[in-house]
Design an enzyme around this catalytic site. Structure first.
Site, mmCIF file in Angstrom:
data_model
loop_
_atom_site.group_PDB
_atom_site.id
_atom_site.type_symbol
_atom_site.label_atom_id
_atom_site.label_comp_id
_atom_site.label_asym_id
_atom_site.label_seq_id
_atom_site.Cartn_x
_atom_site.Cartn_y
_atom_site.Cartn_z
ATOM 1 C CE LYS A 23 11.275 1.112 2.731
ATOM 2 N NZ LYS A 23 10.964 1.793 1.493
ATOM 3 C CG ASP B 43 8.836 -0.104 -0.663
ATOM 4 O OD1 ASP B 43 9.910 0.133 -0.087
ATOM 5 O OD2 ASP B 43 8.109 0.779 -1.145
ATOM 6 C CB ALA C 280 -0.904 -0.004 1.232
ATOM 7 N N PRO C 281 0.408 2.339 -0.667
ATOM 8 C CG PRO C 281 0.322 4.547 -1.430
ATOM 9 C CD PRO C 281 1.164 3.607 -0.609
HETATM 10 C C1 LIG Z 1 6.919 2.427 1.877
HETATM 11 S S1 LIG Z 1 5.330 1.760 2.050
HETATM 12 C C2 LIG Z 1 5.155 0.843 0.577
HETATM 13 C C3 LIG Z 1 4.899 1.693 -0.627
HETATM 14 C C4 LIG Z 1 4.559 0.879 -1.829
HETATM 15 N N1 LIG Z 1 5.703 0.121 -2.308
HETATM 16 C C5 LIG Z 1 4.073 1.758 -2.963
HETATM 17 O O1 LIG Z 1 4.681 1.738 -4.026
HETATM 18 O O2 LIG Z 1 3.066 2.432 -2.801
HETATM 19 C C6 LIG Z 1 5.538 0.547 3.250
HETATM 20 C C7 LIG Z 1 4.306 -0.281 3.522
HETATM 21 O O3 LIG Z 1 4.697 -1.384 4.308
HETATM 22 C C8 LIG Z 1 3.565 -1.746 5.055
HETATM 23 N N2 LIG Z 1 3.961 -2.674 6.129
HETATM 24 C C9 LIG Z 1 4.833 -2.475 7.138
HETATM 25 N N3 LIG Z 1 4.921 -3.605 7.892
HETATM 26 C C10 LIG Z 1 4.087 -4.512 7.325
HETATM 27 C C11 LIG Z 1 3.746 -5.856 7.606
HETATM 28 N N4 LIG Z 1 4.289 -6.494 8.653
HETATM 29 N N5 LIG Z 1 2.870 -6.474 6.799
HETATM 30 C C12 LIG Z 1 2.323 -5.853 5.756
HETATM 31 N N6 LIG Z 1 2.612 -4.580 5.426
HETATM 32 C C13 LIG Z 1 3.468 -3.913 6.204
HETATM 33 C C14 LIG Z 1 2.998 -0.428 5.541
HETATM 34 O O4 LIG Z 1 1.631 -0.572 5.874
HETATM 35 C C15 LIG Z 1 3.223 0.463 4.291
HETATM 36 O O5 LIG Z 1 2.049 0.541 3.530
#
Ligand SMILES: C[S@@+](CC[C@H](N)C(=O)[O-])C[C@H]1O[C@@H](n2cnc3c(N)ncnc32)[C@H](O)[C@@H]1O
Length: 340
Positions: free
Chosen positions: A292, A263, A206-207
């Site tokens: 990261k 990501d 997300a998003p």
């Molecule tokens: C940097 S954003 C990703 C952006 C995405 N690649 C894009 O292009 O829109 C990081 C995402 O990792 C998700 N996230 C973090 N820990 C997570 C987990 N344990 N399981 C699923 N999603 C996770 C967060 O909810 C967030 O939406």
């Protein structure tokens, strides 16, 4: 300088020279000078798998003069000396760049470039006509003429360049996040991208920028994230959004997706352990993964990722790590899994 070492000028994203410096030292380069966005070194005349460097200007010379005419003249002399006996192809790159943050330097470089091109046209009209102001897409060694102005009166120039493949990508108004640009750029570095009919799992989707990037190419995506999808990724017919924890989602034994995207904003070591499980069980064939590093030691993380016997590299037939043009405090792994 002995015969086995050369001077190289490395260009990185401005603000990341303090990470590039130690990376270069790890590869045996001695740092001579470093300022915002560039590092000048002396070191081995061999290619190194670099992450923070975007461009390596190889084995060049520094030209110093006070006037535009003198700079253009000296650069032309150097160019003629360096291309002697070489045949440059059509669209050979003639690239002028300059240091970030030096007020007025852009205008100065434009004037030197104009004068250089005029002089080149007089001396070698065909070569002047076939020059391109763009670098070829993708990564690898390139021949042409590359000039980097470190200040008003000094430029480092060479005919040999290594290009890491990083570049600014064009946005797509339907893309739901800026993150979309990272995966678009990663495909350029890799020289490969998802195609229609392929399957993708996107962890931390997300998003939906990365999911959208694959779906717009016709791939089917499973996007895992508890957060909401937005923009072009919301209700896209090729994107199945699962509100789930990425650390709990694991394909069944023997199940393989063409691509793994990841990501996650999570501790990079934690993410590496998850990815290792995917790699070990060959649940994907190709991957784009962002780690990261935040405040962690980026170079020590990089060494762990690239360690040939380490968690990740030992499963890969190909692995590159790049600090992308669109990356912030993170780097991007791309590559493919070794066949069983
Ligand atoms: C940097 S954003 C990703 C952006 C995405 N690649 C894009 O292009 O829109 C990081 C995402 O990792 C998700 N996230 C973090 N820990 C997570 C987990 N344990 N399981 C699923 N999603 C996770 C967060 O909810 C967030 O939406």
């Amino acid at each position: 300088m002995n015969s086995d070492t050369v001077k190289n000028l490395f260009i990185c994203q401005p603000g990341f020279e303090d990470l590039l410096g130690p990376e270069l030292q790890n590869h045996g380069f001695q740092l001579l000078e470093s300022r915002r966005g560039w590092v000048l070194t002396e070191g081995p005349d061999e290619d190194a798998p670099l992450c923070f460097a975007h461009l390596q200007l190889k084995g060049g010379k520094t030209v110093t003069a006070e006037s535009i005419n003198a700079l253009a003249g000296q650069l032309l002399d150097l160019f003629l000396e360096q291309i002697k006996g070489k045949k440059l192809p059509d669209n050979w790159p003639l690239i002028f760049r300059f240091a970030d943050g030096e007020k007025g330097l852009g205008q100065r470089v434009k004037s030197v470039e104009k004068e250089f091109r005029a002089r080149l046209k007089k001396r070698m009209a065909r070569l002047a006509r076939t020059a391109s102001a763009d670098l070829p897409r993708g990564c690898g060694n390139v021949e042409g003429f590359f000039i980097f102005f470190t200040d008003f009166n000094s430029a480092y120039a060479t005919s040999k360049l290594w290009n890491g493949g990083q570049r600014r990508m064009a946005d797509d108004p339907a893309a739901p996040s800026r993150s979309y640009l990272k995966t678009e750029e990663a495909f350029v570095v890799m020289g490969r991208e998802p195609v229609a009919g392929e399957t993708v799992v996107d962890l931390g989707a997300a998003p939906g920028g990365w999911s959208y990037s694959a779906a717009k190419r016709g791939a089917s995506v499973v996007g895992i994230d508890n957060g909401p999808m937005k923009g072009g990724a919301l209700d896209h017919p090729l994107i199945e959004h699962r509100r789930d924890d990425a650390f709990k989602f694991m394909p069944a034994s023997g199940e393989t997706y063409d691509w793994l995207f990841c990501d996650l904003v999570e501790d990079p070591h934690h993410v590496m352990r998850l990815i290792e499980e995917w790699f070990e069980n060959r649940h994907c064939r190709h991957f784009v993964i962002n780690l990261k590093f935040g405040r962690a030691d980026a170079n020590s993380l990089l060494r762990k990722v690239l360690d040939p016997d380490g968690r990740l590299a030992r499963h890969c037939s190909q692995l590159s790590v790049r600090h992308l043009f669109h990356d912030r405090d993170e780097f991007t792994l791309t590559g493919s899994i070794r066949e069983a």
